[in-house]
Design an enzyme around this catalytic site. Structure first.
Site, short mmCIF file in Angstrom:
data_model
loop_
_atom_site.label_atom_id
_atom_site.label_comp_id
_atom_site.label_asym_id
_atom_site.label_seq_id
_atom_site.Cartn_x
_atom_site.Cartn_y
_atom_site.Cartn_z
CB SER A 250 36.85 46.01 33.41
OG SER A 250 37.64 44.86 33.20
CD GLU A 251 33.20 39.56 32.49
OE1 GLU A 251 34.12 38.74 32.71
OE2 GLU A 251 32.27 39.33 31.71
CG ASN A 252 39.29 43.50 36.02
OD1 ASN A 252 38.59 44.05 35.19
ND2 ASN A 252 40.52 43.89 36.27
#
Length: 114
Positions: free
Chosen positions: A45-47
């Site tokens: 996930s990008e976060n």
């Protein structure tokens, strides 16, 4: 199954065993729910999360664990949570095989403004 779920399911069918896959926000966050049986990928996930699983069942969510869209996620054994800088170092370092991104804006002709 609504159209968004159909799109996420179709995207999941494109993934190959052993890939590292980055999931953006929006419809891509549903892809883990539709991975074909026997296909094992490492989801990022990008976060700042690596090795996430499908959406947790109602009442099973950990409020500290969320995907790029802020929705609850499950963590698979060996998962890691880290900051955004590390996450983009993975992406920019060429360690991702596939990225499934959401379209911020899509016009009537299907052009994406991301």
């Amino acid at each position: 199954m609504d159209i968004r779920e159909k799109i996420a399911r179709r995207a999941a069918l494109e993934l190959k065993n052993g890939e590292f896959v980055n999931l953006g926000f929006g419809m891509p966050t549903a892809v883990p729910n539709f991975l074909p049986e026997g296909v094992q990928v490492t989801l990022q996930s990008e976060n700042g999360c690596l090795m996430m699983g499908p959406t947790p069942s109602a009442g099973e969510a950990d409020p500290d664990n969320g995907n790029a869209g802020g929705q609850p996620i499950t963590l698979l054994p060996g998962a890691a949570i880290f900051d955004l800088c590390e996450s983009f170092a993975i992406i920019r370092g060429g360690h991702v095989n596939t990225a499934i991104l959401g379209g911020l804006e899509v016009d009537q002709e299907g052009n994406i403004a991301n």
